[in-house]
Design a protein around this motif. Sequence first.
Motif, PDB file in Angstrom:
ATOM      1  N   ARG A  83     -39.550  12.422  25.680  1.00 26.10           N
ATOM      2  CA  ARG A  83     -39.856  13.453  24.694  1.00 26.10           C
ATOM      3  C   ARG A  83     -41.334  13.367  24.314  1.00 26.10           C
ATOM      4  O   ARG A  83     -41.954  12.329  24.442  1.00 26.10           O
ATOM      5  CB  ARG A  83     -38.961  13.270  23.471  1.00 26.10           C
ATOM      6  N   HIS A 263     -39.869  16.368  28.198  1.00 30.03           N
ATOM      7  CA  HIS A 263     -40.536  17.552  27.641  1.00 30.03           C
ATOM      8  C   HIS A 263     -41.248  18.374  28.703  1.00 30.03           C
ATOM      9  O   HIS A 263     -41.706  19.487  28.419  1.00 30.03           O
ATOM     10  CB  HIS A 263     -41.535  17.123  26.565  1.00 30.03           C
ATOM     11  N   GLY A 506     -45.005  16.052  18.817  1.00 29.12           N
ATOM     12  CA  GLY A 506     -43.551  16.027  18.837  1.00 29.12           C
ATOM     13  C   GLY A 506     -42.926  16.614  17.605  1.00 29.12           C
ATOM     14  O   GLY A 506     -41.711  16.626  17.471  1.00 29.12           O
ATOM     15  N   GLU A 509     -40.091  19.059  17.998  1.00 26.00           N
ATOM     16  CA  GLU A 509     -38.865  18.682  18.672  1.00 26.00           C
ATOM     17  C   GLU A 509     -37.692  18.687  17.691  1.00 26.00           C
ATOM     18  O   GLU A 509     -37.839  18.472  16.491  1.00 26.00           O
ATOM     19  CB  GLU A 509     -39.020  17.298  19.306  1.00 26.00           C
TER      20      GLU A 509
END
Length: 540
Positions: A83, A263, A506, A509
């Motif tokens: 991620r 990602h 991030g 996310e």
Amino acid sequence: MSNTTTTAISSDETLTIFKACSEAIDYDDGANAYALLQCVSSHIESDIDATQHALRSYLLLLSGALIFFMQAGFAMLVAGSVRRKNTRNSMLKNLLDAVGAAIAYFCVGYGFAFGGEMNEFAGSGLPDTTFIGLENFFGQGEIDYPFYFFQYTFFAASVTIVAGTLAERCQMGAYLGYSMFLTGFVYPVVAHAAWTAKGFLSPTHVEPLLGIGMVDFSGSGVVHCTGGFTALYATKILGSRRGRFYDINTGAALDVPKPMPGHSVALQMLGSFILWFGWYGFNPGTALLLTDNPYQAEIGALCAVNTFMASSGACIAALIVKMIWSYRETGRYSFDLLAAMNGTLSGLVSITAGCATLDLWAAFLVGAIAGVLYVFGSDLLVRIQIDDAVDAIPVHAMGGAWGVIAVGLFSVPKRLAQIYGEEAGKHPGFFYSFSNGGVNADLLACQVVGILFIIAWTMATMFPFFIWLNFMGWFRTGSVQELVGLDIAYNLDGGEAAAADEGGAGAAEEDMKPEYLDAYQRYREVMREQRIQDQEEEDP
């Protein structure tokens, strides 16, 4: 086919050689004239040998550079598989792999693996079989530097395999420590056993096991199984990422494991192609070590062709199996890019052992089976709740083990004889033994022994090492750091810097909630106050 090299000697060079020999020899009679011709011939042969040696050295350096470029492939593959909040941390660990491997390799790794290989042991009183090398530590002694560099890239490749498996939850210090231990001691023992004249598994041993030894031409077992099984032990002890198999808040087991896709599929694909490219340094490059072998060029070309045959078979097989699997589960066909990509890598891993001893059809079949094993292996890991962020375990451990076994099934007698001598050709792959009028499983047995040794050795060394790291609290990062992302925890200066960095590193996310950042800020404040208090107590 012979790889005899012809080197053109210019007329000026020939004249120079002739004059030098003329001055050294009195050729008034025919006998001395004959000596003159011998002198000229030996000088020309010496020049050709020097040219061939220089060319081999250059090609070894070039092959090593291709293998080292695989570090970029691993970095891109892992960066795309995690991620976004863990991207920087993952790439830094890949960098530390290369650095830590270089230090450990220089200090003791090369010595334990290949120490003394440049020396003649005849009449030295040393045993025919040794557990580890005993010379060339810290770069001392006689060293073939092209070979030295070439083997370093193998060391670094093996240790990098674990990088993706432990992604998003492993502490930095523990990762560097593991890298140096694996490169400095664990991997060298395996390499020494399989690839040196004094290794008990080596086919070049004076008395090889069962007359043939373990054939692992470029390292399906030595490189990939060592790294793959180490990754298995590490992630078993480290545990899964938070929220993968258990609810973050309640700790209850999830009925369906939570997907944690990377990602960037584009980075994953780029990394895979870089690895594929680097493999042509891995497999054909190893043929350069067959010095004075008249079949060297033919063997190198076969390695290159078998490499793309196996990877292609694995890609197609993994794609088809995954497509059928998705149809059975959802009622519609789905072409899974990640399955095809990792299947290709499985094929590359599986052919690394037998790239020089298998025919083309066998290479394609070995790759296809590796692709199928990858699909089922990846699903098995999820079922038994082993969290492998990049599927390194089914690709490298399972693919590597199958590749070693496949050598014992499909190796061609002619190829074995060309590489390891006529005696080796009498111990072909199991399926080829029928052509000799009998059943010969000697090579297959040696391959199984080699795999069992690698599993046992890595388990006996790395498993306790990871348990110790975990017991000391040095292995896994804290829960707050894991939830907020290792980039913020280790690679950026707090949440404010992260929020200003490309949109939050991030923050967009799904699992990157604002309360995680708030909790991390409180954690940092508590730790800062604790440090201030400790300093005041030490120095009132």
